[in-house]
Design a protein around this motif. Structure first.
Motif, PDB file in Angstrom:
ATOM      1  N   GLN A  71     -91.995  42.440  44.349  1.00  0.00           N
ATOM      2  CA  GLN A  71     -93.244  41.864  43.861  1.00  0.00           C
ATOM      3  C   GLN A  71     -93.482  42.325  42.430  1.00  0.00           C
ATOM      4  N   GLU A  72     -93.837  41.384  41.560  1.00  0.00           N
ATOM      5  CA  GLU A  72     -94.141  41.735  40.180  1.00  0.00           C
ATOM      6  C   GLU A  72     -95.519  42.397  40.104  1.00  0.00           C
ATOM      7  N   PHE A  73     -95.708  43.237  39.123  1.00  0.00           N
ATOM      8  CA  PHE A  73     -96.976  43.940  38.976  1.00  0.00           C
ATOM      9  C   PHE A  73     -97.182  44.298  37.508  1.00  0.00           C
ATOM     10  N   ALA A  74     -98.410  44.685  37.181  1.00  0.00           N
ATOM     11  CA  ALA A  74     -98.737  45.229  35.863  1.00  0.00           C
ATOM     12  C   ALA A  74     -99.965  46.109  36.007  1.00  0.00           C
ATOM     13  N   PHE A  75    -100.013  47.170  35.248  1.00  0.00           N
ATOM     14  CA  PHE A  75    -101.191  48.039  35.229  1.00  0.00           C
ATOM     15  C   PHE A  75    -101.131  48.870  33.957  1.00  0.00           C
ATOM     16  N   ARG A  85     -89.234  46.989  47.722  1.00  0.00           N
ATOM     17  CA  ARG A  85     -89.334  47.670  49.007  1.00  0.00           C
ATOM     18  C   ARG A  85     -88.157  47.289  49.883  1.00  0.00           C
ATOM     19  N   SER A  86     -87.688  48.235  50.671  1.00  0.00           N
ATOM     20  CA  SER A  86     -86.607  47.963  51.612  1.00  0.00           C
ATOM     21  C   SER A  86     -86.868  48.730  52.891  1.00  0.00           C
ATOM     22  N   GLY A  87     -86.303  48.227  53.985  1.00  0.00           N
ATOM     23  CA  GLY A  87     -86.491  48.879  55.275  1.00  0.00           C
ATOM     24  C   GLY A  87     -85.684  48.181  56.351  1.00  0.00           C
ATOM     25  N   LEU A  88     -85.911  48.600  57.574  1.00  0.00           N
ATOM     26  CA  LEU A  88     -85.201  48.036  58.719  1.00  0.00           C
ATOM     27  C   LEU A  88     -86.131  47.147  59.528  1.00  0.00           C
ATOM     28  N   TRP A  89     -85.642  45.990  59.932  1.00  0.00           N
ATOM     29  CA  TRP A  89     -86.406  45.078  60.781  1.00  0.00           C
ATOM     30  C   TRP A  89     -85.470  44.490  61.825  1.00  0.00           C
ATOM     31  N   ASN A  90     -85.733  44.819  63.109  1.00  0.00           N
ATOM     32  CA  ASN A  90     -84.861  44.381  64.199  1.00  0.00           C
ATOM     33  C   ASN A  90     -83.403  44.779  63.965  1.00  0.00           C
ATOM     34  N   GLY A  91     -83.224  45.963  63.416  1.00  0.00           N
ATOM     35  CA  GLY A  91     -81.890  46.478  63.200  1.00  0.00           C
ATOM     36  C   GLY A  91     -81.226  46.018  61.928  1.00  0.00           C
ATOM     37  N   ASP A  92     -81.867  45.129  61.182  1.00  0.00           N
ATOM     38  CA  ASP A  92     -81.287  44.611  59.948  1.00  0.00           C
ATOM     39  C   ASP A  92     -81.982  45.217  58.726  1.00  0.00           C
ATOM     40  N   GLN A  93     -81.213  45.426  57.668  1.00  0.00           N
ATOM     41  CA  GLN A  93     -81.774  45.887  56.413  1.00  0.00           C
ATOM     42  C   GLN A  93     -82.424  44.705  55.705  1.00  0.00           C
ATOM     43  N   TRP A 112     -91.577  56.054  46.547  1.00  0.00           N
ATOM     44  CA  TRP A 112     -91.787  56.864  47.743  1.00  0.00           C
ATOM     45  C   TRP A 112     -90.879  56.394  48.870  1.00  0.00           C
ATOM     46  N   ASP A 113     -90.760  57.248  49.883  1.00  0.00           N
ATOM     47  CA  ASP A 113     -89.888  56.980  51.026  1.00  0.00           C
ATOM     48  C   ASP A 113     -90.565  57.522  52.272  1.00  0.00           C
ATOM     49  N   THR A 114     -90.880  56.646  53.210  1.00  0.00           N
ATOM     50  CA  THR A 114     -91.580  57.079  54.420  1.00  0.00           C
ATOM     51  C   THR A 114     -90.698  57.936  55.323  1.00  0.00           C
ATOM     52  N   GLY A 115     -89.385  57.886  55.110  1.00  0.00           N
ATOM     53  CA  GLY A 115     -88.475  58.694  55.912  1.00  0.00           C
ATOM     54  C   GLY A 115     -88.170  60.051  55.312  1.00  0.00           C
ATOM     55  N   SER A 116     -88.851  60.397  54.230  1.00  0.00           N
ATOM     56  CA  SER A 116     -88.560  61.641  53.523  1.00  0.00           C
ATOM     57  C   SER A 116     -89.207  62.859  54.169  1.00  0.00           C
ATOM     58  N   GLY A 117     -90.186  62.617  55.043  1.00  0.00           N
ATOM     59  CA  GLY A 117     -90.937  63.721  55.616  1.00  0.00           C
ATOM     60  C   GLY A 117     -92.206  64.039  54.855  1.00  0.00           C
ATOM     61  N   ARG A 150     -93.368  53.634  58.262  1.00  0.00           N
ATOM     62  CA  ARG A 150     -92.370  54.625  58.663  1.00  0.00           C
ATOM     63  C   ARG A 150     -91.532  54.124  59.844  1.00  0.00           C
ATOM     64  N   GLN A 151     -92.145  53.329  60.718  1.00  0.00           N
ATOM     65  CA  GLN A 151     -91.394  52.754  61.837  1.00  0.00           C
ATOM     66  C   GLN A 151     -90.274  51.842  61.345  1.00  0.00           C
ATOM     67  N   CYS A 152     -90.444  51.277  60.166  1.00  0.00           N
ATOM     68  CA  CYS A 152     -89.430  50.403  59.573  1.00  0.00           C
ATOM     69  C   CYS A 152     -88.589  51.129  58.533  1.00  0.00           C
ATOM     70  N   ALA A 153     -88.729  52.466  58.451  1.00  0.00           N
ATOM     71  CA  ALA A 153     -87.984  53.263  57.468  1.00  0.00           C
ATOM     72  C   ALA A 153     -88.147  52.678  56.069  1.00  0.00           C
ATOM     73  N   THR A 154     -89.378  52.338  55.712  1.00  0.00           N
ATOM     74  CA  THR A 154     -89.644  51.657  54.447  1.00  0.00           C
ATOM     75  C   THR A 154     -89.617  52.634  53.272  1.00  0.00           C
ATOM     76  N   SER A 155     -88.977  52.224  52.204  1.00  0.00           N
ATOM     77  CA  SER A 155     -88.995  52.975  50.953  1.00  0.00           C
ATOM     78  C   SER A 155     -89.348  52.024  49.822  1.00  0.00           C
ATOM     79  N   GLN A 156     -89.803  52.592  48.718  1.00  0.00           N
ATOM     80  CA  GLN A 156     -90.223  51.787  47.579  1.00  0.00           C
ATOM     81  C   GLN A 156     -89.682  52.401  46.293  1.00  0.00           C
ATOM     82  N   ARG A 157     -89.282  51.559  45.373  1.00  0.00           N
ATOM     83  CA  ARG A 157     -88.849  52.018  44.056  1.00  0.00           C
ATOM     84  C   ARG A 157     -89.372  51.061  42.991  1.00  0.00           C
ATOM     85  N   LEU A 158     -89.268  51.484  41.757  1.00  0.00           N
ATOM     86  CA  LEU A 158     -89.850  50.746  40.642  1.00  0.00           C
ATOM     87  C   LEU A 158     -88.773  50.289  39.664  1.00  0.00           C
TER      88      LEU A 158
END
Length: 227
Positions: A198-202, A185-193, A92-97, A139-147
Motif C-alpha cells: 500500500q502506498e503512503f505518505a506522511f 506486508r507478508s504472512g501466511l494464509w491457509n499455509g500459503d505465503q 515490525w514482525d509479529t513473530g519476533s516476540g 500474529r496468527q498469520c505470522a505477519t511482518s511489515q517493511r518499508l
C-alpha cells in the motif's frame, strides 16, 4: 544529551497515551499542533493480508528470535535521520516476540530530549501501530511489515511555517520531511505465503541542533502530510 527524567518511563507513557489517544488527538499539543492545528484521528492500519476467508494457520515463527529491535542510528544529517525514523516506524514482525510498545520505544529513544514533545509523539506513534487485539490477529498469520521509501523531501509549506513561527517557538534546527513510499506486508494464509502493499505518505518533524544529533518532534497523520 537526553534528560534522564524524560526517558525513565517510556513504556508507561506509551501505554497511557494509547489508552487516551482520542482525547490527545482532539486537543493537540506541541509544535505539530501549533503549525498544523488540530487533526483528525488516523485511519486504522489494515489487518492481516486477507480480511476474509477460513481461519488462518498457526504462525510459523523462526526458532532464532532477535535479542533486540534495531535502533535508529544517530545522525546530524536531517534527511538521513528522517528516513531512519520512517523505517523504524513501519518495520515490525509479529513473530519476533516483541509487541507494538517495544517498537514504539525505539522511536521514543530519539525523541525530544526536553520531554516537551514526547507525550504528543507517543500519541502519534500509536496511530501507526496495530492495537494489541489487531497484533494478536496478525500474529496468527505470522505477519511482518517493511518499508520501501520512494521519496523524501522538505515540503514547500515548511518554509512558510518557519517564517510564521514566533521566536523560540521552534527548537534549533527544526525541520520537516515528507516521506512517501510503499508499505509491504507478508504472512501466511491457509499455509500459503501471501503479501500486500500500500502506498503512503506522511511528514516527520525533527530537530537537528548545531553540532548535535537529530531528534524527533512529531509525526503527521498518515496520508495527510505537508505538501
Amino acid at each position: 544529551m537526553k534528560l534522564p527524567t524524560a526517558l525513565r518511563s517510556r513504556r508507561t507513557l506509551v501505554a497511557l497515551i494509547t489508552a487516551s489517544i482520542a482525547v490527545i488527538l482532539v486537543t493537540g499539543v506541541g509544535v505539530y499542533g501549533i503549525i498544523i492545528g488540530s487533526r483528525e484521528s488516523a485511519a486504522p492500519i489494515g489487518p492481516s493480508p486477507s480480511s476474509t476467508g477460513p481461519a488462518a494457520q498457526p504462525s510459523r515463527e523462526s526458532p532464532v528470535q532477535p535479542s533486540r529491535i534495531p535502533t535508529i542510528p544517530h545522525s546530524t544529517v536531517a534527511e538521513t535521520f528522517a528516513r531512519g525514523v520512517a523505517t523504524a516506524l513501519f518495520t515490525w514482525d509479529t513473530g519476533s516476540g516483541f509487541l507494538p510498545l517495544d517498537y514504539a520505544e525505539v522511536i521514543l529513544e530519539v525523541a525530544d530530549p526536553t520531554g516537551t514533545e514526547q507525550p504528543g509523539l507517543a500519541a502519534d506513534i500509536a496511530t501507526y501501530m496495530p492495537t494489541q487485539d489487531a497484533w494478536a490477529q496478525l500474529r496468527q498469520c505470522a505477519t511482518s511489515q517493511r518499508l520501501e521509501i520512494t521519496s523524501a523531501h522538505v515540503p514547500d509549506t515548511w518554509a512558510n511555517a518557519l517564517a510564521q513561527a514566533r521566536p523560540g517557538q521552534l527548537p534549533a534546527g527544526a525541520a520537516a520531511f515528507t516521506i512517501a513510499g510503499i508499505r509491504h506486508r507478508s504472512g501466511l494464509w491457509n499455509g500459503d505465503q501471501v503479501s500486500a502493499k500500500q502506498e503512503f505518505a506522511f511528514t516527520v518533524f525533527i530537530a537537528c541542533p548545531p553540532d548535535d544529533s537529530c531528534y524527533v518532534l512529531r509525526l503527521s497523520q498518515l496520508n495527510n502530510p505537508l505538501r
